[in-house]
Design a protein around this motif. Structure first.
Motif, PDB file in Angstrom:
ATOM      1  N   ARG A 573      11.091 -15.294 -16.373  1.00  0.00           N
ATOM      2  CA  ARG A 573      11.361 -14.253 -15.233  1.00  0.00           C
ATOM      3  C   ARG A 573      12.382 -13.347 -15.773  1.00  0.00           C
ATOM      4  N   ASN A 575      15.832 -11.296 -15.719  1.00  0.00           N
ATOM      5  CA  ASN A 575      17.378 -11.108 -15.140  1.00  0.00           C
ATOM      6  C   ASN A 575      18.284 -10.779 -16.209  1.00  0.00           C
ATOM      7  N   GLY A 581      17.663 -15.809 -16.332  1.00  0.00           N
ATOM      8  CA  GLY A 581      16.312 -15.116 -16.699  1.00  0.00           C
ATOM      9  C   GLY A 581      16.144 -15.245 -18.417  1.00  0.00           C
TER      10      GLY A 581
END
Length: 626
Positions: A573, A575, A581
């Motif tokens: 993910r 970030n 992340g």
């Protein structure tokens, strides 16, 4: 040689005992099938035992079958009681026994719906189009010594990245999948050639079937062409989760969505409600649940009613990643390397200097200036892990958009595989609680989905098979707060997934709404994809209210609901903080100067809707910055 011969003898003895148990259980569950059909199913069962990705689960199943083959079993389980024994396993309070019962029920369903010859046992018992096993022409290009940009994966994220970067760099596309053969293929051929793990891979713990495309064009070449834009509520939450202000919920990102939809010719005009969904829609309306036509990415409406597109047909009519972004008209085909596995990136001084690839016995290290990883949320983390890259968020936060379903039987023939793959969706409950909820959609039910997900071990299987054409299916797609993580990366990477109570309650609510809709539209029987199958009949003494109470009381435990996932996201993910992340806001992998990710791995949370447009828009948005 003696130890080797001894091992071969042991394996042969084990296989003999497994075969003996298979024959006994199969004959008890399906007494109307003849010896040839049983042998056909047994052949595929041994194919599953050999090729199923999770070896620990297969070893448990083998141990049960070997134990079951001994004569002492008859003291406790008579042959005539085997169907009720399987149901009792599925109803058990012990997770391991429920898992065993579910495995037997669903795998036997697959063995009847598929076959190594392509034609499942079930086909001759009802009207269903039969297509042969076709062939795939492998296309092999000579590996280069170097390439400026290596795009790994050719699906939703990789295709558009290759298209954009090809304007500035020499780009090579590397994909372990094959080109589609442009034929109307049967189920077995489609799953074996164009899906990860033969369409059998599942998560551990809360077992979820993972359907992921594997072809040139990735999932876009075989998906159901559902083309929904990322909702604004989701864009706002992506901003919130990455501590941004109108980064995703911006004109720039929305322009990317508009561009993608225009290039893919996304439109509601490319769809119509198939007959198999008419009754379900009627029931939804009677329960004040509105619906919308699903927009689809087609260029030719001849493809509109092709129920076999998910197995590789109607290639030219679908605006897949390949036909839209790197077809012969737009991309040098010599720079597409199909059937090519990416073993790892060679990393030195925080840069990827080479990619190590293999095609059959041919392997090579290719020098690169930039790498775009777009192998999908199940594979991208594995490539980085195998390359020695570490980040505590890598391979975690996997979102699955978990799905389960309901089927309704009518007096009028439905042909549950026929017509448009999906005609409608309802987003009334998409943001039911705290920006999370579920979608309702129609379900195309070929035998390989219907019989494993709606097994029926309590009624006459002969009549159940013959009634297949009269069933209609609907699904609940749950926006999950639950997460999964990679648990094994060598040699076969596996995933576990924890389905939490919050998401479970949303899923149950959706299943109940589908049950009500089917009942309101006159279904004479209703089944819920639970384990064991919950089955209501109009001519039974059970009221629909009592049946709904049963659905509502399904416990939040593994192997209580049969779950599937065609939408995997979030495992690398985004970030800006590397402790939260894997990639930064530009899609660049933290700590690596020239490696980017442009697939659904980077999603900060589940997309809420079918993610194809979200992925391509994200790729366009990020790649435009490289």
């Amino acid at each position: 040689t003696e130890p080797f011969s001894f091992c071969k003898a042991i394996i042969k003895t084990m296989d003999t005992r497994i075969s003996k148990s298979f024959k006994i259980i199969f004959s008890s569950l399906y007494p109307n099938f003849d010896d040839a059909e049983r042998e056909n199913a047994e052949e595929y069962f041994f194919f599953i035992l050999k090729n199923y990705p999770d070896r620990s689960e297969i070893n448990q199943l083998k141990l049960f079958f070997i134990t079951f083959s001994f004569g002492i079993r008859k003291l406790f389980i008579k042959d005539k009681n085997i169907p009720s024994f399987v149901n009792n396993l599925q109803s058990s309070s012990i997770t391991l026994l429920r898992q065993l019962g579910t495995s037997i029920s669903t795998l036997f369903g697959i063995c009847n719906a598929r076959s190594l010859t392509g034609e499942g046992n079930l086909y001759k018992h009802f009207e269903y189009p039969i297509h042969k096993n076709n062939n795939i022409e492998k296309k092999t290009n000579e590996f280069p010594e170097s390439i400026e940009v290596a795009v790994v994966g050719s699906g939703s994220g990789g295709g558009i990245a290759a298209n954009l970067l090809n304007e500035k760099y020499e780009v090579g596309i590397f994909d372990k999948g094959s080109y589609l053969n442009k034929e109307r293929n049967n189920e077995t051929f489609g799953y074996h050639n164009f899906y990860e793990g033969y369409g059998m891979q599942q998560t551990r713990k809360f077992s979820v079937l993972l359907l992921a495309g594997k072809s040139v064009g990735g999932g876009t070449s075989i998906n159901w062409t559902n083309s929904l834009k990322t909702p604004e509520n989701i864009l706002k939450e992506w901003d919130s989760l990455t501590n941004q202000d109108n980064y995703f919920n911006s004109d720039e990102f929305k322009n990317s969505m508009d561009y993608v939809c225009k290039q893919l010719n996304v439109s509601e005009k490319n769809n119509k409600i198939p007959h198999k969904e008419v009754k379900l829609i009627e029931g939804l309306e009677k329960n004040d649940i509105g619906y919308k036509i699903i927009p689809r990415n087609l260029s030719n409406l001849d493809y509109l009613d092709d129920g076999f597109s998910t197995f590789g047909s109607s290639y030219e009519s679908r605006n897949s990643s390949y036909t839209s972004w790197f077809s012969e008209d737009t991309f040098d085909q010599k720079n597409i390397y199909s059937d090519t596995n990416i073993k790892r990136l060679v990393i030195s001084n925080n840069r990827a200097t080479h990619i190590e690839v293999e095609n059959g016995s041919n392997s090579k290290k290719i020098a690169v200036n930039k790498v775009i990883l777009s192998a999908g949320a199940l594979n991208t983390p594995k490539i980085l892990m195998d390359s020695g890259y570490s980040n505590k968020q890598l391979g975690k936060n996997l979102k699955l958009h978990p799905v389960s379903g309901v089927a309704g039987k009518y007096s009028e023939e439905q042909k549950p595989w026929d017509g448009s793959m999906q005609g409608f969706y309802s987003d009334k409950f998409l943001f039911k609680n705290d920006n999370y909820g579920y979608l309702l959609e129609g379900l195309p039910m070929h035998p390989s989905l219907f019989f494993p997900f709606f097994p029926n071990n309590s009624d006459s299987y002969e009549s159940f098979i013959k009634d297949y054409n009269y069933w209609s299916g609907g699904i609940v797609l749950t926006s999950d707060t639950s997460s999964g993580s990679i648990v094994n990366k060598s040699p076969q990477h596996l995933w576990k997934y924890d389905f939490n109570k919050f998401d479970h309650d949303h899923l149950i609510d959706g299943l109940v709404n589908l049950v009500k809709a089917y009942h309101s539209s006159g279904a004479s029987e209703i089944m819920v994809a639970s384990s064991p199958t919950l089955h209501w009949k109009e001519d039974s003494k059970e009221s629909i209210e009592d049946f709904i109470s049963k659905v509502n009381s399904i416990k939040h435990q593994p192997f209580r609901i049969l779950l599937g996932s065609a939408h995997q996201m979030g495992s690398a993910r985004m970030n800006p903080d590397p402790s939260k992340g894997v990639v930064d806001l530009d899609g660049k992998v933290h700590g690596l100067e020239n490696v980017y990710i442009t697939d659904s791995s980077v999603f900060p949370r589940c997309s809420g809707v079918n993610p194809m447009i979200s992925i391509q828009s994200m790729s366009h948005f990020l790649t435009s910055k490289i």
